[in-house]
Each structure stands twice: as structure tokens, then as C-alpha cells.
Write an enzyme that holds these catalytic residues in place. Structure first.
Site, mmCIF file in Angstrom:
data_model
loop_
_atom_site.group_PDB
_atom_site.id
_atom_site.type_symbol
_atom_site.label_atom_id
_atom_site.label_comp_id
_atom_site.label_asym_id
_atom_site.label_seq_id
_atom_site.Cartn_x
_atom_site.Cartn_y
_atom_site.Cartn_z
ATOM 1 N N CYS A 102 49.862 -2.505 -3.085
ATOM 2 C CA CYS A 102 51.205 -1.933 -2.980
ATOM 3 C C CYS A 102 51.627 -1.966 -1.517
ATOM 4 C CB CYS A 102 51.240 -0.502 -3.533
ATOM 5 S SG CYS A 102 50.240 0.675 -2.600
ATOM 6 N N CYS B 7 64.061 6.805 3.164
ATOM 7 C CA CYS B 7 64.793 5.540 3.047
ATOM 8 C C CYS B 7 63.892 4.345 3.312
ATOM 9 C CB CYS B 7 65.970 5.530 4.025
ATOM 10 S SG CYS B 7 67.240 6.751 3.640
#
Length: 454
Positions: free
Chosen positions: A407, A233
Site C-alpha cells: 500500500c 489531504c
């Protein structure tokens, strides 16, 4: 901040103590009423008056009734994981009146948990999740017993913990835990309700029910998913109500398993095993798919299974079985730069391109100034001829302008950089194409701590 943290810890401690006192009070009042009702007042009903008051709306539901409530009262249920699934599941089981409710979790409450893990609160950030959840549950229903297991389930402690309970809910979020929980439930003949949730979807299955007949987790998923495909998550995200729905459904399935009548031997038709799939953002969010039954060649519950409690403790390595996600190492050291180096380049060298390869939702939350967003999915889906510049590639000041990619933590950026090299955009080494090592996390830690990194 130190003073704020201290006050939060003190408030959490007082809340926990207050909840425990209320639980003791409710128990003492219950025992006092039971003594009063024991013959002297002519009380002749199987439940105490406060239990009729508390559970009456549940007991009048068709197919439930008093007998089901008595089964719930005698049940011992273990919830493994006090997070997004475990919080709503344990809340509804406590509200339903299970006799003993155990919780297993070795983590502490974090602020990022609070949008979905409803048993925790801001004042209990830093507190053990099990302790925080029981504090909440004691406020909800102080008349039942709670057992705290402030640890992660391991091969060493699994038998000692799981053997104390009749039913188990797997509310964890990683394949290693799911296989371990399924194996110990199979060995100890415990029905298992397993669920998972990610982003906007979830799934639910009931396993080993009846014990020895229903499929186990290995029957349904003989092989674990590739390690690189397992995204938590923290990286992929989760909608709070999605994991809440799945946790509530786990509690519902547990209540059904606890209260259902035992199947008669030689009964009519064989039970069909199904998996419930939930997709929150579609017009038809629920659907069921038929699930394979118990596999005769299953390594855990099959006819020739050699899995034993001793083997589980001594030689089962679930991390090795599920695989370890290795750090991405696609680029050479000279093709990667530090965040300090890029901070200097950003000031001194205007002729360059910085591409952020995170998804647009993450890019919209925070980014390095001057960066351009091209999600990694664009790189992965593009198959051009060598030397052909894709239409989505940004125009540079010159064909020799260096290209830097960034990223979240420095994995996808390497993949994207290698893709650009494969396309020939580095012009056989004449043009620098590389990434920023450590990504946005390193940038936040070393350069700009104000970035709301997620």
C-alpha cells in the site's frame, strides 16, 4: 537543483520585499491624502477617497453601505491556517477592507499545496506560508495592516495571539487544532467561523456567536472522531475548488458577523444554528442541517464549566484528548518483508502474487511493475466462509504461490494480509501471505526514485 532552489529563494525574497515596499507606498499615499483632506480641501467624508474608490461596489449593496464598511475597517480578524481554506478566506477579507488581518501558520509552502492554496506560488516554495500569503495579500490590498504569526497555535501562545483580535476563522485541518481554537475563543469571547474540506465535500459552522450564547465546537462534537478515521489531504486527496468554496464562504460569514446589527435584548425569536454541508459532485451541492445549541453540560461553555485560561495552558492535552493514531501492527515480523527483499523476489521468483490495495485512482498514478490492484475496500466488505476464495482474488500459478501485499506506507497492506489469513488463504501457514514493509514510499526511497509517489 541547488542552483534552482537558490534562485527560487531569491525570487521569493525579492517578491516579499517588493510587496512590502508597495504596502509602505500605499500607506504613505493614504496618509498624505488624509493630511490634504484634513480641513484644507473641505473633505468631510468618513472614508478617504481611495477607500471609496476601492470599496464602492461593496458599499452600494443593500444592507451593507457605509456603516458596514466602517465596521469592517475597525475590525481585527485572525485567520488560523494559511492553507487551502485560509488563502481564499484571507484574500476576500483583505479585499473587503478589514482593518487588521492576522495570519497564523507554522508550515512552509510545498509544491503539492499549489493546486488549491491560491495565495502561494511556485517561486515561493520553501517560504513560510504566512510570509508568502502576506506577500500576495499586500499586492491585493496594501492599505490594510497585516500581522504575521509564523507559528502553530499552541496552548502556550493561544491567549497571547487570539486576544489581539475580534473575530477568528479556523482554517486548520485537524481535530486537535479545532478543539483548541474553539476553547480559546470561548474563554476570550470571540466569535468563531469554522470550516473543513476533504476530497469533494465540506462543512461550515459559525460558533460562539453571540459570545456566551452560541454553541462552541464541543457542543456540536462532544467527542473527537476515532484517530484511525482521521485522514488528511495527503492520503485522501482534495479537489482544489472544494476547499476554495469553503474558504470563500468563511470570509462571507465573517463579513456577515462583523457587519450585522447587534441583537436587541428580548428580541423576537431565538436564532437557529445551522451547519452548511457542501457536496461538490452531487446535483444539489448545498444543504443546511439544524445544529444543536449550546449544551448546558458542555465542558467548555456549559453552566458548570471549569475550563479557564490557566487550565488551558497548564493541563489541557489536545493530542491525548483526540487520541494518537498508532502504527498498524497486525503482522508478525516474519510476515513482513523489506522492499529490498521484494526487489530480489521479483527478479528471481516468478511464481508469486503482488496485490496493491490502494484505491484505483492512486494505483493509476504509479505502481510497482507486475502488481494487481484490489482496493482495501474490497477486503473490508468481504465476509466469506473460512477457506472460500473470493471471486475477486487473482488466480495464481499454484495454490501455494506466495502472496505479497503493498500500500502507500505499509498500514492497509497489513490489514489486507490479515484478512486473507482470516479467510484461510494462507492454508494454515503453508502459503506465505504477508506485506511489503514501508509500502510505495519505501520502494521509491530505496528502489525506484522515478516513481511519482503521491
Amino acid at each position: 537543483m541547488e542552483r534552482i532552489d537558490q534562485l527560487r529563494r531569491e525570487i521569493a525574497l525579492r517578491e516579499s520585499e517588493l510587496a512590502d515596499l508597495r504596502s509602505q507606498l500605499a500607506l504613505a499615499e493614504s496618509e498624505h491624502r488624509a493630511r490634504q483632506d484634513d480641513g484644507s480641501s473641505g473633505w468631510k467624508w468618513p472614508l478617504a477617497q481611495h477607500e471609496y474608490d476601492r470599496y464602492s461596489r461593496q458599499m452600494i449593496v443593500p444592507k451593507l453601505g457605509l456603516e458596514s464598511q466602517l465596521k469592517l475597517k475597525k475590525s481585527r480578524v485572525l485567520v488560523i491556517g494559511a492553507g487551502g481554506l485560509g488563502c481564499p478566506a484571507s484574500a476576500y477579507l483583505a479585499g473587503a477592507g478589514v482593518g487588521i488581518l492576522g495570519l497564523v501558520d507554522g508550515d512552509t509552502v510545498e509544491v503539492s499545496n499549489l493546486h488549491r492554496q491560491i495565495a502561494h506560488s511556485t517561486s515561493r516554495v520553501g517560504m513560510s506560508k504566512v510570509e508568502s500569503a502576506i506577500t500576495y495579500l499586500q499586492e491585493l490590498n496594501p492599505t490594510i495592516k497585516y500581522h504575521a504569526h509564523q507559528t502553530h497555535l499552541t496552548t502556550e501562545n493561544a491567549q497571547g495571539i487570539v486576544s489581539q483580535y475580534d473575530f477568528v476563522l479556523d482554517c486548520t485541518d485537524h481535530p486537535t487544532s479545532r478543539y483548541l481554537i474553539s476553547d480559546i475563543c470561548t474563554l476570550l469571547s470571540k466569535p468563531l467561523i469554522s470550516a473543513s474540506a476533504f476530497q469533494s465535500s465540506g462543512q461550515l459552522i459559525v460558533l460562539n456567536n453571540p459570545p456566551g450564547q452560541g454553541p462552541c465546537y464541543r457542543c456540536v462534537f462532544p467527542k473527537p472522531p476515532p484517530p484511525e478515521s482521521v485522514v488528511g489531504c495527503g492520503e485522501g486527496g482534495i479537489i482544489g475548488p472544494v476547499v476554495g468554496v469553503m474558504g470563500v464562504l468563511q470570509a462571507l460569514e465573517a463579513i456577515k458577523v462583523i457587519t450585522q446589527e447587534a441583537e436587541q435584548k428580548g428580541d423576537e425569536k431565538k436564532k437557529t444554528n445551522t451547519m452548511l454541508l457542501f457536496s461538490a459532485l452531487t446535483d444539489t451541492p448545498f444543504r443546511s442541517v439544524r445544529m444543536r445549541g449550546r449544551r448546558s453540560d458542555c465542558v467548555a461553555c456549559g453552566d458548570a464549566s471549569e475550563l479557564t485560561l490557566e487550565k488551558l495552558k497548564s493541563s489541557m492535552d489536545y493530542v491525548q484528548f483526540c487520541g494518537v493514531k498508532e502504527p498498524v501492527k497486525l503482522l508478525k515480523p516474519e510476515e513482513r518483508i523489506t522492499v529490498e527483499d521484494y526487489a530480489r523476489i521479483a527478479k528471481e521468483q516468478k511464481d508469486h502474487v503482488l496485490i496493491d490495495v490502494r484505491e484505483k485512482e492512486q494505483f493509476g498514478l504509479c505502481s510497482i511493475p507486475g502488481s494487481i490492484n484490489i482496493p482495501i475496500t474490497r477486503f473490508m466488505s468481504h465476509r466469506p466462509e473460512k477457506g472460500q476464495v473470493p471471486e475477486w482474488f487473482p488466480e495464481a500459478i499454484s495454490p501455494s504461490s506466495p502472496v505479497y501485499l503493498v500500500c502507500r506506507v505499509g498500514n492497509d497492506s497489513q490489514t489486507a494480509a490479515q484478512k486473507l489469513k482470516d479467510m484461510g488463504l494462507d492454508r494454515d501457514g503453508e502459503r506465505f501471505v504477508g506485506d511489503i514493509s514501508g509500502g510505495l514510499m519505501a520502494w521509491r526511497n530505496a528502489i525506484d526514485p522515478s516513481i511519482p509517489f503521491v
